[in-house]
Design a protein around this motif. Structure first.
Motif, PDB file in Angstrom:
ATOM      1  N   TYR A 189       0.194  13.932 -13.556  1.00 34.12           N
ATOM      2  CA  TYR A 189       1.107  15.054 -13.399  1.00 34.12           C
ATOM      3  C   TYR A 189       0.394  16.385 -13.567  1.00 34.12           C
ATOM      4  O   TYR A 189       0.720  17.363 -12.882  1.00 34.12           O
ATOM      5  CB  TYR A 189       2.276  14.927 -14.372  1.00 34.12           C
ATOM      6  N   GLY A 190      -0.572  16.450 -14.464  1.00 32.84           N
ATOM      7  CA  GLY A 190      -1.337  17.680 -14.609  1.00 32.84           C
ATOM      8  C   GLY A 190      -2.050  18.045 -13.316  1.00 32.84           C
ATOM      9  O   GLY A 190      -2.038  19.205 -12.874  1.00 32.84           O
ATOM     10  N   THR A 191      -2.639  17.044 -12.668  1.00 36.51           N
ATOM     11  CA  THR A 191      -3.362  17.268 -11.418  1.00 36.51           C
ATOM     12  C   THR A 191      -2.428  17.646 -10.274  1.00 36.51           C
ATOM     13  O   THR A 191      -2.667  18.611  -9.547  1.00 36.51           O
ATOM     14  CB  THR A 191      -4.145  15.998 -11.028  1.00 36.51           C
ATOM     15  N   VAL A 192      -1.346  16.886 -10.122  1.00 35.50           N
ATOM     16  CA  VAL A 192      -0.422  17.102  -9.003  1.00 35.50           C
ATOM     17  C   VAL A 192       0.299  18.444  -9.131  1.00 35.50           C
ATOM     18  O   VAL A 192       0.490  19.144  -8.128  1.00 35.50           O
ATOM     19  CB  VAL A 192       0.590  15.934  -8.913  1.00 35.50           C
ATOM     20  N   ILE A 193       0.698  18.817 -10.342  1.00 34.18           N
ATOM     21  CA  ILE A 193       1.367  20.108 -10.533  1.00 34.18           C
ATOM     22  C   ILE A 193       0.436  21.251 -10.139  1.00 34.18           C
ATOM     23  O   ILE A 193       0.848  22.220  -9.488  1.00 34.18           O
ATOM     24  CB  ILE A 193       1.837  20.259 -11.999  1.00 34.18           C
ATOM     25  N   LEU A 211      -9.912  17.908  -7.306  1.00 35.90           N
ATOM     26  CA  LEU A 211      -8.673  17.339  -7.834  1.00 35.90           C
ATOM     27  C   LEU A 211      -8.080  16.302  -6.880  1.00 35.90           C
ATOM     28  O   LEU A 211      -7.478  15.321  -7.321  1.00 35.90           O
ATOM     29  CB  LEU A 211      -7.655  18.450  -8.100  1.00 35.90           C
ATOM     30  N   THR A 212      -8.269  16.513  -5.570  1.00 33.34           N
ATOM     31  CA  THR A 212      -7.805  15.511  -4.604  1.00 33.34           C
ATOM     32  C   THR A 212      -8.534  14.192  -4.809  1.00 33.34           C
ATOM     33  O   THR A 212      -7.917  13.122  -4.835  1.00 33.34           O
ATOM     34  CB  THR A 212      -8.028  16.014  -3.160  1.00 33.34           C
ATOM     35  N   LEU A 213      -9.862  14.250  -4.948  1.00 36.09           N
ATOM     36  CA  LEU A 213     -10.643  13.037  -5.218  1.00 36.09           C
ATOM     37  C   LEU A 213     -10.220  12.423  -6.549  1.00 36.09           C
ATOM     38  O   LEU A 213     -10.186  11.201  -6.701  1.00 36.09           O
ATOM     39  CB  LEU A 213     -12.132  13.365  -5.247  1.00 36.09           C
ATOM     40  N   PHE A 214      -9.863  13.269  -7.493  1.00 38.27           N
ATOM     41  CA  PHE A 214      -9.485  12.805  -8.826  1.00 38.27           C
ATOM     42  C   PHE A 214      -8.230  11.941  -8.755  1.00 38.27           C
ATOM     43  O   PHE A 214      -8.193  10.828  -9.287  1.00 38.27           O
ATOM     44  CB  PHE A 214      -9.273  14.012  -9.739  1.00 38.27           C
ATOM     45  N   THR A 216      -6.743  10.645  -6.027  1.00 39.30           N
ATOM     46  CA  THR A 216      -6.718   9.579  -5.020  1.00 39.30           C
ATOM     47  C   THR A 216      -7.718   8.458  -5.316  1.00 39.30           C
ATOM     48  O   THR A 216      -7.597   7.368  -4.740  1.00 39.30           O
ATOM     49  CB  THR A 216      -7.037  10.142  -3.621  1.00 39.30           C
ATOM     50  N   ILE A 217      -8.702   8.697  -6.180  1.00 42.84           N
ATOM     51  CA  ILE A 217      -9.723   7.667  -6.463  1.00 42.84           C
ATOM     52  C   ILE A 217      -9.814   7.347  -7.950  1.00 42.84           C
ATOM     53  O   ILE A 217      -9.695   6.185  -8.361  1.00 42.84           O
ATOM     54  CB  ILE A 217     -11.102   8.120  -5.922  1.00 42.84           C
ATOM     55  N   ILE A 218     -10.012   8.370  -8.780  1.00 42.86           N
ATOM     56  CA  ILE A 218     -10.260   8.129 -10.201  1.00 42.86           C
ATOM     57  C   ILE A 218      -9.020   7.607 -10.919  1.00 42.86           C
ATOM     58  O   ILE A 218      -9.076   6.612 -11.633  1.00 42.86           O
ATOM     59  CB  ILE A 218     -10.790   9.417 -10.875  1.00 42.86           C
ATOM     60  N   ILE A 219      -7.876   8.277 -10.719  1.00 42.52           N
ATOM     61  CA  ILE A 219      -6.656   7.834 -11.396  1.00 42.52           C
ATOM     62  C   ILE A 219      -6.227   6.431 -10.975  1.00 42.52           C
ATOM     63  O   ILE A 219      -5.899   5.604 -11.823  1.00 42.52           O
ATOM     64  CB  ILE A 219      -5.516   8.865 -11.180  1.00 42.52           C
ATOM     65  N   PRO A 220      -6.222   6.107  -9.658  1.00 39.19           N
ATOM     66  CA  PRO A 220      -5.910   4.718  -9.275  1.00 39.19           C
ATOM     67  C   PRO A 220      -6.877   3.709  -9.892  1.00 39.19           C
ATOM     68  O   PRO A 220      -6.448   2.603 -10.289  1.00 39.19           O
ATOM     69  CB  PRO A 220      -6.035   4.732  -7.747  1.00 39.19           C
ATOM     70  N   SER A 221      -8.145   4.074 -10.017  1.00 49.36           N
ATOM     71  CA  SER A 221      -9.121   3.158 -10.647  1.00 49.36           C
ATOM     72  C   SER A 221      -8.783   2.961 -12.118  1.00 49.36           C
ATOM     73  O   SER A 221      -8.877   1.850 -12.650  1.00 49.36           O
ATOM     74  CB  SER A 221     -10.529   3.707 -10.496  1.00 49.36           C
ATOM     75  N   LEU A 222      -8.391   4.043 -12.818  1.00 44.96           N
ATOM     76  CA  LEU A 222      -7.997   3.927 -14.219  1.00 44.96           C
ATOM     77  C   LEU A 222      -6.757   3.040 -14.368  1.00 44.96           C
ATOM     78  O   LEU A 222      -6.661   2.259 -15.316  1.00 44.96           O
ATOM     79  CB  LEU A 222      -7.711   5.320 -14.798  1.00 44.96           C
ATOM     80  N   ASN A 223      -5.819   3.185 -13.434  1.00 47.37           N
ATOM     81  CA  ASN A 223      -4.620   2.339 -13.478  1.00 47.37           C
ATOM     82  C   ASN A 223      -4.986   0.875 -13.391  1.00 47.37           C
ATOM     83  O   ASN A 223      -4.403   0.031 -14.082  1.00 47.37           O
ATOM     84  CB  ASN A 223      -3.669   2.710 -12.327  1.00 47.37           C
TER      85      ASN A 223
END
Length: 223
Positions: A189-193, A211-214, A216-223
């Motif tokens: 939410y911090g990134t998208v906002i 932030l787009t790479l963050f 679309t790639i990093i957050i899904p990997s963390l999930n």
């Protein structure tokens, strides 16, 4: 399962094309490919925000009403919520994508970005983009701020319940149950906002790329 499937689709829609462009001299994407990537990213991003809100309700039920959990969170209810989340996202993501793709670009087809994303496509338009930006902002309120408000309300009740627990083991178990979800919510939410709920002329281009790479790639990997 839905979150895992969603994040798998998220990374699959971005990484292969990105690797092709980074590996060789050809830095292009077809128009159809760009349209598909734009819509898929919008739809999956919206779905993830709504899905995290549904998951917060699940956490609220598990911690605040543990004896009623199996009665409330029936498989039938879970299925209905999942269908609602995907259906709303599929339907509502089409409008901003169509508006953005119909903007006149006067032959400018060079996108200074690593993927076809809404803010980047709006910036190369040769016309007043206020209407499109307002529609994106309105969509952001529906898909970002509304789920975030529901999540915060859920966690207020959860915090009250945890503080009333007399057992340290119970408190640790509750924190472990919510920890990963709360971490993902905070980062996403911090990134998208930052990306979608600010005026376009204030957004830094390089920060936008990162932030787009963050998300679309990093957050899904963390999930």
């Amino acid at each position: 399962r839905n979150l895992s499937f969603l994040d798998l689709c998220f990374t699959t829609s971005v990484i292969p094309q990105m690797l092709v462009n980074l590996w060789g001299p050809d830095k292009t994407i077809s128009y159809v490919g760009c349209v598909i990537q734009l819509y898929v990213n919008m739809c999956l991003g919206s779905t993830e925000c709504l899905l995290l809100a549904v998951m917060s309700y699940d956490r609220f039920t598990a911690i605040c009403k543990p004896l009623h959990y199996l009665v409330i969170m029936k498989p039938h209810l879970c299925l209905k919520m999942i269908i609602m989340v995907w259906g709303i996202s599929l339907a509502c993501s089409a409008g901003p994508c169509i508006l953005t793709l119909n903007l006149p670009r006067c032959g400018n087809n060079v996108l200074d970005h690593s993927l076809c994303e809404l803010p980047a496509l709006i910036k190369i338009a040769f016309t007043d983009t206020t209407t499109v930006e307002m529609s994106v902002f309105a969509l952001g309120i529906v898909f970002v701020l509304t789920p975030l408000l529901l999540i915060l309300i859920s966690y207020c009740y959860i915090a009250q319940t945890v503080l009333r627990m007399k057992s340290n083991a119970g408190q640790r178990k509750a924190i472990n149950t919510c920890g990963s979800h709360l971490t993902v919510v905070s980062i996403l939410y911090g990134t998208v906002i930052y990306m979608y709920l600010q005026p376009g002329n204030r957004a830094s281009k390089e920060q936008g790329k990162f932030l787009t790479l963050f998300y679309t790639i990093i957050i899904p990997s963390l999930n």
